[in-house]
Design a protein around this motif. Structure first.
Motif, PDB file in Angstrom:
ATOM      1  N   LYS A 259      66.277  36.526  36.970  1.00  0.00           N
ATOM      2  CA  LYS A 259      65.541  37.183  38.064  1.00  0.00           C
ATOM      3  C   LYS A 259      64.819  38.452  37.613  1.00  0.00           C
ATOM      4  CE  LYS A 259      65.787  34.728  41.746  1.00  0.00           C
ATOM      5  NZ  LYS A 259      64.483  34.072  41.814  1.00  0.00           N
ATOM      6  N   VAL A 260      64.737  38.650  36.319  1.00  0.00           N
ATOM      7  CA  VAL A 260      64.063  39.851  35.806  1.00  0.00           C
ATOM      8  C   VAL A 260      63.108  39.483  34.665  1.00  0.00           C
ATOM      9  CG1 VAL A 260      64.353  42.171  34.829  1.00  0.00           C
ATOM     10  CG2 VAL A 260      66.097  41.274  36.386  1.00  0.00           C
ATOM     11  N   THR A 261      61.838  39.901  34.799  1.00  0.00           N
ATOM     12  CA  THR A 261      60.831  39.580  33.787  1.00  0.00           C
ATOM     13  C   THR A 261      60.113  40.849  33.358  1.00  0.00           C
ATOM     14  OG1 THR A 261      60.534  37.434  34.864  1.00  0.00           O
ATOM     15  CG2 THR A 261      58.823  38.115  33.308  1.00  0.00           C
ATOM     16  N   ARG A 262      59.951  41.031  32.049  1.00  0.00           N
ATOM     17  CA  ARG A 262      59.262  42.206  31.507  1.00  0.00           C
ATOM     18  C   ARG A 262      57.791  41.876  31.265  1.00  0.00           C
ATOM     19  NH1 ARG A 262      59.570  47.117  31.400  1.00  0.00           N
ATOM     20  NH2 ARG A 262      58.349  47.086  29.493  1.00  0.00           N
ATOM     21  N   ILE A 263      56.931  42.806  31.599  1.00  0.00           N
ATOM     22  CA  ILE A 263      55.495  42.609  31.400  1.00  0.00           C
ATOM     23  C   ILE A 263      54.978  43.650  30.401  1.00  0.00           C
ATOM     24  CG2 ILE A 263      53.221  42.565  32.529  1.00  0.00           C
ATOM     25  CD1 ILE A 263      55.105  40.487  33.754  1.00  0.00           C
ATOM     26  N   SER A 264      54.194  43.165  29.420  1.00  0.00           N
ATOM     27  CA  SER A 264      53.508  44.047  28.470  1.00  0.00           C
ATOM     28  C   SER A 264      52.021  43.786  28.582  1.00  0.00           C
ATOM     29  CB  SER A 264      53.915  43.677  27.046  1.00  0.00           C
ATOM     30  OG  SER A 264      54.778  44.602  26.509  1.00  0.00           O
ATOM     31  N   MET A 265      51.211  44.839  28.663  1.00  0.00           N
ATOM     32  CA  MET A 265      49.757  44.624  28.782  1.00  0.00           C
ATOM     33  C   MET A 265      48.993  45.479  27.771  1.00  0.00           C
ATOM     34  SD  MET A 265      49.208  44.506  32.894  1.00  0.00           S
ATOM     35  CE  MET A 265      50.298  45.865  33.306  1.00  0.00           C
ATOM     36  N   ARG A 266      47.904  44.908  27.254  1.00  0.00           N
ATOM     37  CA  ARG A 266      46.966  45.652  26.411  1.00  0.00           C
ATOM     38  C   ARG A 266      45.574  45.388  26.965  1.00  0.00           C
ATOM     39  NH1 ARG A 266      51.300  46.884  25.327  1.00  0.00           N
ATOM     40  NH2 ARG A 266      52.374  46.935  23.317  1.00  0.00           N
ATOM     41  N   SER A 267      44.647  46.346  26.821  1.00  0.00           N
ATOM     42  CA  SER A 267      43.317  46.086  27.369  1.00  0.00           C
ATOM     43  C   SER A 267      42.213  46.708  26.546  1.00  0.00           C
ATOM     44  CB  SER A 267      43.222  46.602  28.797  1.00  0.00           C
ATOM     45  OG  SER A 267      43.026  48.002  28.766  1.00  0.00           O
ATOM     46  N   LYS A 268      40.989  46.181  26.779  1.00  0.00           N
ATOM     47  CA  LYS A 268      39.798  46.777  26.159  1.00  0.00           C
ATOM     48  C   LYS A 268      39.075  47.669  27.169  1.00  0.00           C
ATOM     49  CE  LYS A 268      38.549  43.442  22.569  1.00  0.00           C
ATOM     50  NZ  LYS A 268      39.140  42.175  23.062  1.00  0.00           N
ATOM     51  N   TYR A 269      38.982  47.239  28.435  1.00  0.00           N
ATOM     52  CA  TYR A 269      38.214  47.979  29.446  1.00  0.00           C
ATOM     53  C   TYR A 269      39.048  48.354  30.675  1.00  0.00           C
ATOM     54  CZ  TYR A 269      34.697  45.681  26.594  1.00  0.00           C
ATOM     55  OH  TYR A 269      33.979  45.214  25.532  1.00  0.00           O
ATOM     56  N   THR A 270      39.856  47.427  31.157  1.00  0.00           N
ATOM     57  CA  THR A 270      40.592  47.650  32.408  1.00  0.00           C
ATOM     58  C   THR A 270      41.722  48.667  32.209  1.00  0.00           C
ATOM     59  OG1 THR A 270      40.054  45.432  33.146  1.00  0.00           O
ATOM     60  CG2 THR A 270      41.968  46.457  34.189  1.00  0.00           C
ATOM     61  N   ASP A 271      41.937  49.511  33.233  1.00  0.00           N
ATOM     62  CA  ASP A 271      43.012  50.504  33.182  1.00  0.00           C
ATOM     63  C   ASP A 271      44.342  49.810  33.511  1.00  0.00           C
ATOM     64  OD1 ASP A 271      44.833  52.497  33.663  1.00  0.00           O
ATOM     65  OD2 ASP A 271      43.561  53.634  35.035  1.00  0.00           O
ATOM     66  N   VAL A 272      45.084  49.414  32.472  1.00  0.00           N
ATOM     67  CA  VAL A 272      46.344  48.694  32.728  1.00  0.00           C
ATOM     68  C   VAL A 272      47.484  49.630  33.140  1.00  0.00           C
ATOM     69  CG1 VAL A 272      45.873  46.551  31.476  1.00  0.00           C
ATOM     70  CG2 VAL A 272      46.804  48.491  30.216  1.00  0.00           C
ATOM     71  N   ALA A 273      47.327  50.937  32.875  1.00  0.00           N
ATOM     72  CA  ALA A 273      48.361  51.882  33.332  1.00  0.00           C
ATOM     73  C   ALA A 273      48.429  51.872  34.862  1.00  0.00           C
ATOM     74  CB  ALA A 273      48.057  53.292  32.828  1.00  0.00           C
ATOM     75  N   SER A 274      47.248  51.849  35.525  1.00  0.00           N
ATOM     76  CA  SER A 274      47.252  51.840  36.997  1.00  0.00           C
ATOM     77  C   SER A 274      47.883  50.565  37.528  1.00  0.00           C
ATOM     78  CB  SER A 274      45.842  51.898  37.579  1.00  0.00           C
ATOM     79  OG  SER A 274      45.088  52.820  36.933  1.00  0.00           O
ATOM     80  N   ILE A 275      47.603  49.435  36.854  1.00  0.00           N
ATOM     81  CA  ILE A 275      48.193  48.165  37.297  1.00  0.00           C
ATOM     82  C   ILE A 275      49.714  48.230  37.153  1.00  0.00           C
ATOM     83  CG2 ILE A 275      48.348  45.675  36.800  1.00  0.00           C
ATOM     84  CD1 ILE A 275      45.396  45.831  35.842  1.00  0.00           C
ATOM     85  N   ALA A 276      50.179  48.727  36.002  1.00  0.00           N
ATOM     86  CA  ALA A 276      51.628  48.831  35.765  1.00  0.00           C
ATOM     87  C   ALA A 276      52.272  49.776  36.780  1.00  0.00           C
ATOM     88  CB  ALA A 276      51.887  49.307  34.342  1.00  0.00           C
ATOM     89  N   GLU A 277      51.586  50.882  37.068  1.00  0.00           N
ATOM     90  CA  GLU A 277      52.138  51.854  38.029  1.00  0.00           C
ATOM     91  C   GLU A 277      52.305  51.228  39.413  1.00  0.00           C
ATOM     92  OE1 GLU A 277      50.129  55.783  37.967  1.00  0.00           O
ATOM     93  OE2 GLU A 277      49.904  55.432  35.823  1.00  0.00           O
ATOM     94  N   LYS A 278      51.328  50.386  39.797  1.00  0.00           N
ATOM     95  CA  LYS A 278      51.430  49.714  41.105  1.00  0.00           C
ATOM     96  C   LYS A 278      52.679  48.849  41.189  1.00  0.00           C
ATOM     97  CE  LYS A 278      46.601  49.580  42.321  1.00  0.00           C
ATOM     98  NZ  LYS A 278      45.354  48.955  41.900  1.00  0.00           N
TER      99      LYS A 278
END
Ligand code: 5GP
Ligand code: MN
Ligand code: MN
Length: 314
Positions: A259-278
């Motif tokens: 029931k627990v999944t970890r997400i890792s994101m990398r980006s070229k243009y999109t602000d992934v910090a804001s997505i992670a914060e949400k």
């Protein structure tokens, strides 16, 4: 309260018994900056203990002093100051439960929650290792080979060995100085690049999960329970998604438990910090992560929907 690096240096000098802790799921910057500061403070006469509420990945077991890390289990008394590195105090697991002391937080994450008693936050720095370098310079503590190996590792790993957009002239100059103290960059790279035979053999199964979405702008890889159980490190998998031509957001969705999944994101243009914060996580604009309390299949759908919505809104 936000303070200057000068104040941070003073705070440390005024306290004898110090504990240092990096974030859970520790990386090169967390471990390298903790160990670099550890060696420097021991040298200048402090009593220092280092804590991490997680296993130390095998790849980092070449760092001098890694075996001194303590897993927080029972109450630790007599600590005057707890220094939290490379994350906010909420991300160091049980360390804050076993140590009741004022917290000095040194970090470079824009998403820092600013809950520490004293915070020096420098989002313009590529790594917390750069902050430790500035701190030691301020405290007039001479570097040595052990400190330099730790700080070089911290800096180099957080800027993808000088490839990512956070790499500044200061980043390269600080890393270069570490070579003057005896760091051999090839030896550090070799230690970090080493892979277990099983971790290379598992790659077809990993790549099999790689899929493109949103006209090829999003790439997702799943690390299933089976893949995770059959390899030592999953840290580099995101690279296979990140390097694909046309991909903006690269995502790894990793099994943690049912029931627990970890997400890792990398980006070229999109602000992934804001997505992670949400989603209750955090990180940097180009590299961020979070935890989704759902199974792998649902978490993959969820993160895809959130990233697609974010990209559509831009
Ligand atoms: P990674 O994908 O390598 O685990 O993390 C990328 C960046 O995002 C790192 O700077 C890491 O510290 C940060 N990060 C990853 N997961 C989380 C999370 O759950 N919470 C917060 N605050 N930061 C995270
Ligand atoms: Mn980190
Ligand atoms: Mn960092």
């Amino acid at each position: 309260m936000e303070i200057t690096i000068n104040d941070a240096a003073k705070k440390i000098s005024q306290n004898k018994n110090i504990a240092i802790a990096p974030h859970v799921n520790p990386d090169g910057d967390g471990l390298g900056s903790t160990l670099g500061l550890y060696h420097a403070l021991v040298k200048s006469g402090h009593n220092v203990k280092i804590f991490v509420d997680d296993d130390i990945p095998n790849a980092f077991r070449f760092l001098p002093g890694w075996e001194n890390f303590i897993r927080p289990e029972e109450q630790v008394d007599g600590i005057d100051l707890l220094i939290v590195l490379d994350a906010e105090p909420e991300r160091i697991g049980r360390v804050t439960e076993v140590i009741k002391a004022p917290i000095l937080n040194l970090d470079h994450h824009r998403s820092n929650t600013k809950t520490a008693n004293f915070l020096y936050l420098a989002p313009e720095r590529a790594a917390t290792g750069e902050i430790i370098y500035l701190l030691l310079d301020n405290m007039q503590i001479e570097l040595d080979t052990n400190i330099a190996i730790c700080l070089y590792t911290a800096i180099a790993t957080d800027c993808g060995f000088f490839k990512y957009s956070n790499t500044s002239s200061f980043t390269m100059q600080t890393a270069a100085k570490m070579l003057d103290y005896g760091v051999e960059p090839n030896r550090i790279s070799e230690a970090l690049e080493q892979k277990k035979f099983t971790d290379v053999k598992i790659l077809p199964a990993v790549i099999d999960t790689l899929t493109l979405y949103n006209d090829g702008k999003i790439a997702i890889i799943s690390v299933t329970k089976d893949i995770k159980e059959n390899c030592d490190s999953t840290a580099d998998f995101v690279e296979y998604a990140r390097i694909i031509e046309g991909v903006d957001v690269a995502i790894v969705v990793k099994y943690s438990d049912d029931k627990v999944t970890r997400i890792s994101m990398r980006s070229k243009y999109t602000d992934v910090a804001s997505i992670a914060e949400k989603l209750g996580g955090g990180g940097h604009i180009r590299a961020a992560g979070c935890t989704i309390n759902d199974d792998l299949v649902n978490a993959r759908k969820c993160i895809l929907a959130v990233v697609e919505a974010e990209m559509a809104a831009k």
